[in-house]
Design an enzyme around this catalytic site. Structure first.
Site, PDB file in Angstrom:
ATOM      1  N   ARG A 187      12.098  61.994  25.588  1.00  0.00           N
ATOM      2  CA  ARG A 187      11.929  60.573  25.310  1.00  0.00           C
ATOM      3  C   ARG A 187      11.487  60.271  23.957  1.00  0.00           C
ATOM      4  O   ARG A 187       9.867  60.212  24.550  1.00  0.00           O
ATOM      5  CB  ARG A 187      12.224  59.746  25.597  1.00  0.00           C
ATOM      6  N   ILE A 193      25.016  60.876  31.108  1.00  0.00           N
ATOM      7  CA  ILE A 193      26.203  60.652  32.449  1.00  0.00           C
ATOM      8  C   ILE A 193      25.866  59.178  32.324  1.00  0.00           C
ATOM      9  O   ILE A 193      27.118  58.780  33.802  1.00  0.00           O
ATOM     10  CB  ILE A 193      25.039  61.184  33.569  1.00  0.00           C
ATOM     11  N   ASP A 194      25.835  58.169  31.966  1.00  0.00           N
ATOM     12  CA  ASP A 194      26.645  56.762  31.965  1.00  0.00           C
ATOM     13  C   ASP A 194      27.143  56.686  31.780  1.00  0.00           C
ATOM     14  O   ASP A 194      28.233  55.260  31.342  1.00  0.00           O
ATOM     15  CB  ASP A 194      25.089  56.192  30.888  1.00  0.00           C
ATOM     16  N   GLY A 253      22.215  54.808  36.324  1.00  0.00           N
ATOM     17  CA  GLY A 253      22.958  53.103  35.426  1.00  0.00           C
ATOM     18  C   GLY A 253      21.232  52.562  34.953  1.00  0.00           C
ATOM     19  O   GLY A 253      21.576  51.518  35.676  1.00  0.00           O
ATOM     20  N   GLU A 293      32.763  48.646  49.736  1.00  0.00           N
ATOM     21  CA  GLU A 293      33.062  46.578  49.373  1.00  0.00           C
ATOM     22  C   GLU A 293      32.566  45.935  48.911  1.00  0.00           C
ATOM     23  O   GLU A 293      32.802  45.292  48.500  1.00  0.00           O
ATOM     24  CB  GLU A 293      32.280  46.464  51.160  1.00  0.00           C
ATOM     25  N   GLU A 333      20.800  51.265  39.279  1.00  0.00           N
ATOM     26  CA  GLU A 333      19.110  51.050  39.359  1.00  0.00           C
ATOM     27  C   GLU A 333      19.328  49.363  38.250  1.00  0.00           C
ATOM     28  O   GLU A 333      18.769  49.103  38.560  1.00  0.00           O
ATOM     29  CB  GLU A 333      19.367  52.409  38.310  1.00  0.00           C
ATOM     30  N   VAL A 382      18.076  62.774  41.632  1.00  0.00           N
ATOM     31  CA  VAL A 382      19.473  63.978  42.621  1.00  0.00           C
ATOM     32  C   VAL A 382      20.589  64.231  41.157  1.00  0.00           C
ATOM     33  O   VAL A 382      20.828  64.868  41.815  1.00  0.00           O
ATOM     34  CB  VAL A 382      18.732  63.603  43.635  1.00  0.00           C
TER      35      VAL A 382
HETATM   36  O1  F6P Z   1      20.966  57.079  30.260  1.00  0.00           O
HETATM   37  C1  F6P Z   1      21.336  58.043  31.319  1.00  0.00           C
HETATM   38  C2  F6P Z   1      20.176  57.998  32.316  1.00  0.00           C
HETATM   39  O2  F6P Z   1      20.155  58.429  33.645  1.00  0.00           O
HETATM   40  C3  F6P Z   1      20.415  56.429  33.119  1.00  0.00           C
HETATM   41  O3  F6P Z   1      21.697  56.656  33.771  1.00  0.00           O
HETATM   42  C4  F6P Z   1      18.556  56.538  34.090  1.00  0.00           C
HETATM   43  O4  F6P Z   1      18.725  54.934  34.442  1.00  0.00           O
HETATM   44  C5  F6P Z   1      17.893  57.210  32.973  1.00  0.00           C
HETATM   45  O5  F6P Z   1      18.870  57.618  32.319  1.00  0.00           O
HETATM   46  C6  F6P Z   1      17.033  58.143  33.601  1.00  0.00           C
HETATM   47  O6  F6P Z   1      15.925  57.809  32.333  1.00  0.00           O
HETATM   48  P1  F6P Z   1      14.666  58.475  33.081  1.00  0.00           P
HETATM   49  O7  F6P Z   1      14.543  60.034  33.577  1.00  0.00           O
HETATM   50  O8  F6P Z   1      13.871  58.339  31.071  1.00  0.00           O
HETATM   51  O9  F6P Z   1      13.811  57.305  33.814  1.00  0.00           O
END
Ligand code: F6P
Length: 308
Positions: free
Chosen positions: A57, A111-112, A155, A172, A207, A239
């Protein structure tokens, strides 16, 4: 992403193009961490998760000066077009370079699964299956030991993985940033599950949910006696990334990668290579940049009914 890099490299070579790999995404573009990629350089990676080129990033790239520096590096090396594999942040960066006049094609990967311009993104099938496997195991343990489990999925801004894994795993309760579930309602729905004769209860929390793991666990600690059952938390975290890609992901990555090269060769740039309605599609980066695809929140109601 490795399967996409392999597909892009080999199909570009097949088109008579010279290919370079950039280490660590846009940061590598600024730092000139660029080296040639030949067909053999991308051998033995199709079955590996992540990206052998690395990802980052980049704070510098968010600034105009960083993007100017990136274009300077590309021009000094005589590079004439760029393929950007990634999610929202990456595709917004791709759009920024494209708006500065550089030919760019994006490849949908996160992955989102929250990118517009594609029904599915590279990586989501693999991450979802790893998440689901963990949920299935916790459910087995929950049934054996009559316990309730809270599972936190990836997420940060998007509940896609939590929602889909929750539906597929028979949860649930599913709590996602787009639709929060207050602690009192979580407790009420778990109690109701036990009263219906269930031997386990699962709460899936993304998350990024405001009523996240800490809030829910604190609430349950404070009201433990009132509920009469124990809630244990498992945070899956990173993981779920890095697994060997599923067949669906390898095929998607391969198709989107080859499509990206086809688009470049045809001179159709400033677009995202995606998959929609069982076909390859190209969507202008201008239409998808800075926006996200909403989750299908009607699935939350479906999950609630099916948990009965
Ligand atoms: O955007 C993809 C993602 O895997 C999110 O699901 C997750 O919250 C985030 O990246 C994690 O990013 P980092 O590894 O920079 O904390």
């Amino acid at each position: 992403m490795n399967a996409a890099i392999r597909a892009i490299t080999r199909s570009a070579i097949d088109n008579g193009l010279e290919v370079f790999g950039i280490r660590y995404g846009f940061q590598g573009l600024i730092d000139d961490a660029i080296s040639p990629l030949r067909a053999r350089d991308v051998g033995g990676i199709v079955q590996r998760g992540g990206t052998f080129l690395g990802s980052a990033r980049s704070v510098e790239f968010r600034e105009h000066s960083g993007r100017v520096q990136a274009l300077r590096c590309l021009s000094q090396r005589g590079i004439e077009a760029l393929v950007v594999i990634g999610g929202n942040g990456s595709q917004s960066g791709a759009y920024a370079l494209s708006a500065m006049g550089f030919p760019v094609v994006g490849v949908a990967s996160t992955i989102d699964n929250d990118l517009l311009g594609t029904e599915v993104t590279i990586g989501v099938d693999t991450a979802l299956n790893v998440t689901l496997e963990a949920i299935d195991r916790l459910r087995t343990t929950g049934s054996s030991h009559q316990r309730a489990f809270l599972v936190e999925t990836m997420g940060r801004d998007c509940g896609y993985i939590a929602l889909m894994a929750g539906v597929a795993g028979g949860a649930e309760v599913i709590s996602i940033p787009e639709r929060e579930v207050a602690p009192e309602e979580v407790a009420q729905r778990l109690s109701a599950a036990y009263q219906r004769g269930k031997t386990h209860a699962l709460v899936i929390v993304a998350e990024g949910a405001k009523y996240g793991t800490d809030t829910l666990m604190n609430y349950f600690r404070q009201h433990k006696d009132a509920h009469g059952f124990d809630l244990r938390a498992t945070t899956l975290g990173h993981v779920v990334r890095g697994a060997a890609p599923t067949a669906a992901d390898r095929l998607l990555a391969t198709r989107l990668g080859v499509h990206a090269v086809d688009l470049l060769v045809r001179g159709q740039t400033g677009v995202l290579s995606g998959w929609s309605g069982s076909a390859l599609v190209a969507t202008p980066l201008a239409e998808i940049s800075g926006r996200t695809k909403a989750v299908d929140s009607s699935l939350l109601e479906l999950a609630r009914i099916l948990a009965k």
